[in-house]
Design a protein around this motif. Structure first.
Motif, PDB file in Angstrom:
ATOM      1  N   LEU A 479      -6.187  -1.677  10.861  1.00  0.00           N
ATOM      2  CA  LEU A 479      -6.685  -2.446   9.715  1.00  0.00           C
ATOM      3  C   LEU A 479      -7.157  -1.520   8.600  1.00  0.00           C
ATOM      4  CD1 LEU A 479      -7.162  -5.332   8.766  1.00  0.00           C
ATOM      5  CD2 LEU A 479      -9.459  -5.207   9.748  1.00  0.00           C
ATOM      6  N   ASP A 480      -7.806  -0.426   8.977  1.00  0.00           N
ATOM      7  CA  ASP A 480      -8.277   0.546   7.983  1.00  0.00           C
ATOM      8  C   ASP A 480      -7.118   1.179   7.220  1.00  0.00           C
ATOM      9  OD1 ASP A 480     -10.862   0.062   8.741  1.00  0.00           O
ATOM     10  OD2 ASP A 480     -11.014   1.807  10.067  1.00  0.00           O
ATOM     11  N   LEU A 481      -5.999   1.366   7.899  1.00  0.00           N
ATOM     12  CA  LEU A 481      -4.836   1.968   7.248  1.00  0.00           C
ATOM     13  C   LEU A 481      -4.108   0.980   6.346  1.00  0.00           C
ATOM     14  CD1 LEU A 481      -3.347   4.029  10.231  1.00  0.00           C
ATOM     15  CD2 LEU A 481      -4.307   4.971   8.124  1.00  0.00           C
ATOM     16  N   ILE A 482      -3.975  -0.250   6.819  1.00  0.00           N
ATOM     17  CA  ILE A 482      -3.163  -1.231   6.097  1.00  0.00           C
ATOM     18  C   ILE A 482      -3.892  -1.806   4.888  1.00  0.00           C
ATOM     19  CG2 ILE A 482      -2.101  -3.523   6.278  1.00  0.00           C
ATOM     20  CD1 ILE A 482      -1.463  -2.810   9.198  1.00  0.00           C
ATOM     21  N   GLY A 483      -5.198  -2.007   5.018  1.00  0.00           N
ATOM     22  CA  GLY A 483      -5.966  -2.667   3.956  1.00  0.00           C
ATOM     23  C   GLY A 483      -5.762  -2.070   2.572  1.00  0.00           C
ATOM     24  N   PRO A 484      -6.008  -0.767   2.384  1.00  0.00           N
ATOM     25  CA  PRO A 484      -5.849  -0.174   1.044  1.00  0.00           C
ATOM     26  C   PRO A 484      -4.426  -0.278   0.504  1.00  0.00           C
ATOM     27  CG  PRO A 484      -7.101   1.286   2.495  1.00  0.00           C
ATOM     28  CD  PRO A 484      -6.548   0.201   3.356  1.00  0.00           C
ATOM     29  N   ILE A 485      -3.448  -0.148   1.389  1.00  0.00           N
ATOM     30  CA  ILE A 485      -2.049  -0.221   0.942  1.00  0.00           C
ATOM     31  C   ILE A 485      -1.712  -1.646   0.511  1.00  0.00           C
ATOM     32  CG2 ILE A 485       0.359   0.154   1.602  1.00  0.00           C
ATOM     33  CD1 ILE A 485      -0.674   2.130   3.727  1.00  0.00           C
ATOM     34  N   TYR A 486      -2.180  -2.617   1.278  1.00  0.00           N
ATOM     35  CA  TYR A 486      -1.899  -4.018   0.957  1.00  0.00           C
ATOM     36  C   TYR A 486      -2.518  -4.403  -0.384  1.00  0.00           C
ATOM     37  CZ  TYR A 486      -1.518  -9.069   1.448  1.00  0.00           C
ATOM     38  OH  TYR A 486      -1.213 -10.390   1.242  1.00  0.00           O
ATOM     39  N   ARG A 487      -3.711  -3.890  -0.640  1.00  0.00           N
ATOM     40  CA  ARG A 487      -4.396  -4.231  -1.895  1.00  0.00           C
ATOM     41  C   ARG A 487      -3.722  -3.598  -3.113  1.00  0.00           C
ATOM     42  NH1 ARG A 487      -8.863  -3.872   1.660  1.00  0.00           N
ATOM     43  NH2 ARG A 487      -9.203  -1.658   1.194  1.00  0.00           N
ATOM     44  N   SER A 488      -2.988  -2.512  -2.898  1.00  0.00           N
ATOM     45  CA  SER A 488      -2.317  -1.843  -4.026  1.00  0.00           C
ATOM     46  C   SER A 488      -0.802  -2.000  -3.954  1.00  0.00           C
ATOM     47  CB  SER A 488      -2.678  -0.353  -4.030  1.00  0.00           C
ATOM     48  OG  SER A 488      -2.256   0.279  -2.834  1.00  0.00           O
ATOM     49  N   VAL A 489      -0.345  -3.044  -3.287  1.00  0.00           N
ATOM     50  CA  VAL A 489       1.085  -3.201  -3.011  1.00  0.00           C
ATOM     51  C   VAL A 489       1.928  -3.256  -4.283  1.00  0.00           C
ATOM     52  CG1 VAL A 489       0.979  -5.734  -2.914  1.00  0.00           C
ATOM     53  CG2 VAL A 489       2.761  -4.509  -1.640  1.00  0.00           C
ATOM     54  N   ASP A 490       1.385  -3.809  -5.357  1.00  0.00           N
ATOM     55  CA  ASP A 490       2.168  -3.947  -6.592  1.00  0.00           C
ATOM     56  C   ASP A 490       2.384  -2.623  -7.315  1.00  0.00           C
ATOM     57  OD1 ASP A 490       2.454  -6.675  -6.262  1.00  0.00           O
ATOM     58  OD2 ASP A 490       0.597  -7.138  -7.338  1.00  0.00           O
ATOM     59  N   SER A 491       1.686  -1.582  -6.886  1.00  0.00           N
ATOM     60  CA  SER A 491       1.816  -0.289  -7.565  1.00  0.00           C
ATOM     61  C   SER A 491       3.015   0.517  -7.075  1.00  0.00           C
ATOM     62  CB  SER A 491       0.539   0.540  -7.364  1.00  0.00           C
ATOM     63  OG  SER A 491       0.388   0.920  -5.997  1.00  0.00           O
ATOM     64  N   PHE A 492       3.663   0.061  -6.005  1.00  0.00           N
ATOM     65  CA  PHE A 492       4.781   0.816  -5.448  1.00  0.00           C
ATOM     66  C   PHE A 492       6.082   0.472  -6.164  1.00  0.00           C
ATOM     67  CE2 PHE A 492       1.674   0.702  -1.972  1.00  0.00           C
ATOM     68  CZ  PHE A 492       1.557   2.065  -1.742  1.00  0.00           C
ATOM     69  N   VAL A 493       6.953   1.486  -6.274  1.00  0.00           N
ATOM     70  CA  VAL A 493       8.184   1.337  -7.047  1.00  0.00           C
ATOM     71  C   VAL A 493       9.230   0.535  -6.281  1.00  0.00           C
ATOM     72  CG1 VAL A 493      10.105   2.586  -8.098  1.00  0.00           C
ATOM     73  CG2 VAL A 493       7.768   3.480  -8.299  1.00  0.00           C
ATOM     74  N   GLY A 494       9.527   0.952  -5.059  1.00  0.00           N
ATOM     75  CA  GLY A 494      10.604   0.338  -4.291  1.00  0.00           C
ATOM     76  C   GLY A 494      10.127  -0.797  -3.407  1.00  0.00           C
ATOM     77  N   LEU A 495      11.066  -1.328  -2.645  1.00  0.00           N
ATOM     78  CA  LEU A 495      10.764  -2.455  -1.762  1.00  0.00           C
ATOM     79  C   LEU A 495      10.325  -2.010  -0.374  1.00  0.00           C
ATOM     80  CD1 LEU A 495      13.789  -4.773  -2.619  1.00  0.00           C
ATOM     81  CD2 LEU A 495      11.465  -4.919  -3.501  1.00  0.00           C
ATOM     82  N   ARG A 496      10.642  -0.772   0.002  1.00  0.00           N
ATOM     83  CA  ARG A 496      10.332  -0.329   1.359  1.00  0.00           C
ATOM     84  C   ARG A 496       8.848  -0.470   1.665  1.00  0.00           C
ATOM     85  NH1 ARG A 496      14.522   3.263   0.203  1.00  0.00           N
ATOM     86  NH2 ARG A 496      13.109   4.536  -1.037  1.00  0.00           N
ATOM     87  N   GLU A 497       8.028   0.057   0.752  1.00  0.00           N
ATOM     88  CA  GLU A 497       6.585   0.015   0.981  1.00  0.00           C
ATOM     89  C   GLU A 497       6.071  -1.425   0.997  1.00  0.00           C
ATOM     90  OE1 GLU A 497       8.090   1.624  -1.451  1.00  0.00           O
ATOM     91  OE2 GLU A 497       7.672   3.778  -1.311  1.00  0.00           O
ATOM     92  N   LYS A 498       6.574  -2.233   0.067  1.00  0.00           N
ATOM     93  CA  LYS A 498       6.096  -3.614  -0.044  1.00  0.00           C
ATOM     94  C   LYS A 498       6.454  -4.428   1.193  1.00  0.00           C
ATOM     95  CE  LYS A 498       6.423  -3.584  -5.103  1.00  0.00           C
ATOM     96  NZ  LYS A 498       7.082  -4.148  -6.298  1.00  0.00           N
ATOM     97  N   THR A 499       7.713  -4.366   1.591  1.00  0.00           N
ATOM     98  CA  THR A 499       8.134  -5.177   2.740  1.00  0.00           C
ATOM     99  C   THR A 499       7.489  -4.689   4.035  1.00  0.00           C
ATOM    100  OG1 THR A 499      10.115  -3.783   2.935  1.00  0.00           O
ATOM    101  CG2 THR A 499      10.337  -5.839   1.713  1.00  0.00           C
ATOM    102  N   ALA A 500       7.301  -3.375   4.145  1.00  0.00           N
ATOM    103  CA  ALA A 500       6.690  -2.830   5.361  1.00  0.00           C
ATOM    104  C   ALA A 500       5.226  -3.234   5.471  1.00  0.00           C
ATOM    105  CB  ALA A 500       6.820  -1.308   5.382  1.00  0.00           C
ATOM    106  N   VAL A 501       4.495  -3.178   4.349  1.00  0.00           N
ATOM    107  CA  VAL A 501       3.069  -3.505   4.420  1.00  0.00           C
ATOM    108  C   VAL A 501       2.867  -5.005   4.617  1.00  0.00           C
ATOM    109  CG1 VAL A 501       2.578  -3.851   1.946  1.00  0.00           C
ATOM    110  CG2 VAL A 501       0.809  -2.938   3.455  1.00  0.00           C
ATOM    111  N   TRP A 502       3.743  -5.837   4.046  1.00  0.00           N
ATOM    112  CA  TRP A 502       3.632  -7.274   4.295  1.00  0.00           C
ATOM    113  C   TRP A 502       3.888  -7.589   5.773  1.00  0.00           C
ATOM    114  CZ3 TRP A 502       6.359  -8.130  -0.908  1.00  0.00           C
ATOM    115  CH2 TRP A 502       5.434  -8.517  -1.875  1.00  0.00           C
TER     116      TRP A 502
END
Length: 634
Positions: A479-502
């Motif tokens: 949860l500690d790892l995913i939380g910050p990434i999920y909150r900043s999901v719109d800042s990523f360029v590609g889809l890999r990060e977005k789909t993986a964090v979702w």
């Protein structure tokens, strides 16, 4: 005496054409070592010719550099000879580049630019200034001075525009795009660079575009990198097809223009066991910086990006990266086989065998060999991912052992690949159920990289491994790892990060029994993964978790449809772990539906798949290589 010099030049030229390189060099050096005094300009021309032959046909860069430095001393005594001075500067800069001495290269190029800009605004001086700007930008990029490189390249665009050469404008515009792709800071700026390249390329006459094979390949490769980065695989495939078509045209053209006797000589050398990189004289032609590269522009610009062999390998790699998410593994394997074979052949020409190490390399060979070594490891990386996806753990282990062997023998050249290796070891460990080791490697990969996107992916992978461990502490770490990434999901360029964090965030919500929130996140991620990316393994895993959530909410009808779709995709990929996960959910589903026959049938099939997976894991864990892989870098 001028007649004597011209006679020796002609004789050297004939020796060179016949592949007798030592004799050609000796002819020319006889002039330089003669007791009879020649005019300085004759000696300059001779030394430039020697340097060119050495660079084209041997790996003796230092010898070439010595001749060029002597030629420069002589040229200082001559007030004119603009073309010779520029040529000497250009060749000397390339020598410094090959031996990796960037400061003297930059100093040489700045002097050259002073000479070219001080010669007025004639076409020749402007073209030479373009040459020096391009080389200086490459030197600055090598040092990591990306802003400085872009500034120099923009000067090149201005010069090319003054000369009225759209092809030269294209060279500098593509180079600017290249730098932006290397240092992706602002997506809008990168998009603008892409659009500028398209604008200039479309403005060039059709005949001119067809003649610029090297520039076309460079432009298409950069566009492929861009579309892959934003996960537009459909458009990336269009560029790969264009690259394949251009390489075929170039190959046919070269085959037609190659003299029959040269083809005959090539076959003869092959029958005698000589490699294509050897001449009749036995001198290895592993460097050949002018004859083995696709030129980006006309003389005197020249300009080279990658050796021809490397371009072909890179196209194979791009094709694999386009096909792999779709699950077209047969196509991938053909391309991987082609690319790996070519890379190994090129390394063999450089004298890099299975026993060679970094300390065995001559200084000039570090850059050339580095290109092929990095491409080879990227090909092996994709091979490992495919093998793990297909549950071919033994093959993946062999590929990892091969990758680690290359890394251990060339640690400095391949230092940038360390993050990738940790990620692959993490995937390997996770696939075998070694979740703690997997999380450790993913975390180490995140620590090593400076890429924000790659850090996010590594942390997401680590979080999923922690989730699989299953205890409270591990879930908290996830949860500690995913939380910050999920909150900043719109800042990523590609889809890999977005789909993986979702996906990871949805799984976390499932673990916390927030089923509706889990379904919402998973549905959003699935929609994008399916419609925009098309990564069918991730789609299969999304469907498995969504099916599980539907079952938990007692929506058995929807759960059945979703789980069947997931199972179909997992079977297509030969992804046994996902199959087992889906079958487990289906067994529970049939139990809830009160269908004992299907429950039993499904349970038996699940058992067979589980036994198969256990046997595969057991076989790999029994290998001596297993622990050494897990212990890499930790």
């Amino acid at each position: 005496m001028e007649a004597v010099a011209e006679g020796l030049w002609l004789l050297a030229e004939r020796f060179e054409e016949g592949g007798c390189i030592p004799q050609a060099v000796k002819c020319l050096e006889a002039l330089c070592q003669s007791q009879v005094s020649f005019l300085p300009i004759l000696e300059v021309k001779t030394r430039l010719r020697i340097a060119t032959i050495l660079l084209n046909h041997t790996d003796n860069v230092t010898h070439a550099k010595n001749h060029l430095e002597r030629a420069q001393l002589l040229l200082k005594q001559i007030p004119s000879c603009f073309e010779l001075k520029c040529r000497a500067y250009s060749l000397l800069s390339r020598c410094y580049h090959l031996v990796g001495t960037i400061p003297p290269q930059k100093q040489t190029l700045k002097k050259a630019l002073d000479l070219a800009t001080g010669a007025g605004e004639g076409e020749s001086s402007m073209l030479w200034a373009c040459n020096f700007n391009l080389q200086l930008a490459n030197a600055l990029t090598t040092e990591g001075d990306f802003r400085g490189a872009i500034k120099v390249l923009e000067c090149g665009v201005s010069l090319a525009s003054k000369v009225g050469r759209s092809d030269l404008e294209m060279v500098f515009s593509t180079s600017i795009l290249h730098v932006h792709l290397m240092q992706w800071e602002d997506t809008a700026v990168v998009q603008e660079a892409v659009a500028k390249c398209d604008e200039i390329w479309d403005s060039m006459p059709s005949a001119q575009r067809k003649a610029c094979h090297g520039l076309h390949l460079y432009n298409e490769l950069l566009h492929t990198f861009y579309t892959l980065r934003i996960c537009d695989y459909k458009q990336a495939l269009v560029h790969v097809e264009a690259l394949d078509a251009t390489l075929k045209v170039v190959s046919k053209s070269e085959a037609k223009t190659l003299p029959a006797e040269q083809l005959s000589g090539s076959r003869k050398r092959q029958s005698q066991g000589q490699s294509e990189g050897e001449s009749n004289s036995g001198i290895r032609n592993s460097n050949a910086i002018f004859s083995t590269n696709f030129e980006l522009g006309p003389a005197p610009l020249g300009g080279e990006w990658l050796p021809k062999g490397a371009v072909s390998i890179l196209v194979d790699l791009m094709a694999v990266m386009c096909a792999r998410p779709k699950g077209y593994f047969d196509k991938c394997n053909k391309r991987l086989s082609s690319g790996i074979s070519q890379a190994q052949d090129e390394l063999q020409k450089l004298g890099i065998t299975t026993s060679a190490t970094e300390v065995d390399l001559q200084h000039w060979a570090i850059w050339v060999s580095g290109v092929y070594l990095i491409l080879l490891l990227q090909l092996i990386e994709n091979k490992v991912i495919i093998e793990l996806t297909r549950t071919e753990f033994s093959e993946a282990q062999k590929s990892l052992v091969q990758m680690l062997d290359w890394f251990n023998r060339f640690p400095t050249i391949l230092q940038g690949c360390e993050t990738t290796i940790h990620m692959l070891v993490g995937h390997y460990a996770h696939s075998l159920g070694c979740f703690s080791e997997a999380a450790t490697h993913f975390q180490e990969a995140a620590r090593l990289t400076e890429s924000k996107g790659l850090q996010a992916m590594c942390q997401i992978y680590a979080a999923i491994s922690y989730i699989c461990i299953g205890d409270a502490d591990s879930s908290s770490l996830a949860l500690d790892l995913i939380g910050p990434i999920y909150r900043s999901v719109d800042s990523f360029v590609g889809l890999r990060e977005k789909t993986a964090v979702w996906f990871a965030a949805g799984v976390v919500q499932m673990k916390q029994h927030n089923l509706q929130e889990a379904r919402s996140r998973l549905s959003n991620g699935l929609t994008i993964t399916h419609k925009q990316w098309g990564n069918i393994q991730l789609v299969s895993q999304y469907l498995m978790v969504l099916g599980s959530s539907a079952l938990a909410l007692h929506d058995t009808g929807q759960a059945l449809d979703i789980l069947k779709s997931s199972l179909t995709l997992a079977k297509t990929l030969h992804d046994v772990p996902t199959q087992i996960g889906v079958l487990s959910e289906l067994t529970a589903l049939y139990r809830e539906l009160g269908d004992p026959s299907k429950e039993l049938e499904n349970s038996e099939y699940e058992g067979k798949r589980s036994d198969d997976l256990k046997n595969r894991i057991k076989m790999v864990q029994a290998s001596d290589s297993h622990l050494s892989i897990l212990k890499f870098g930790v």
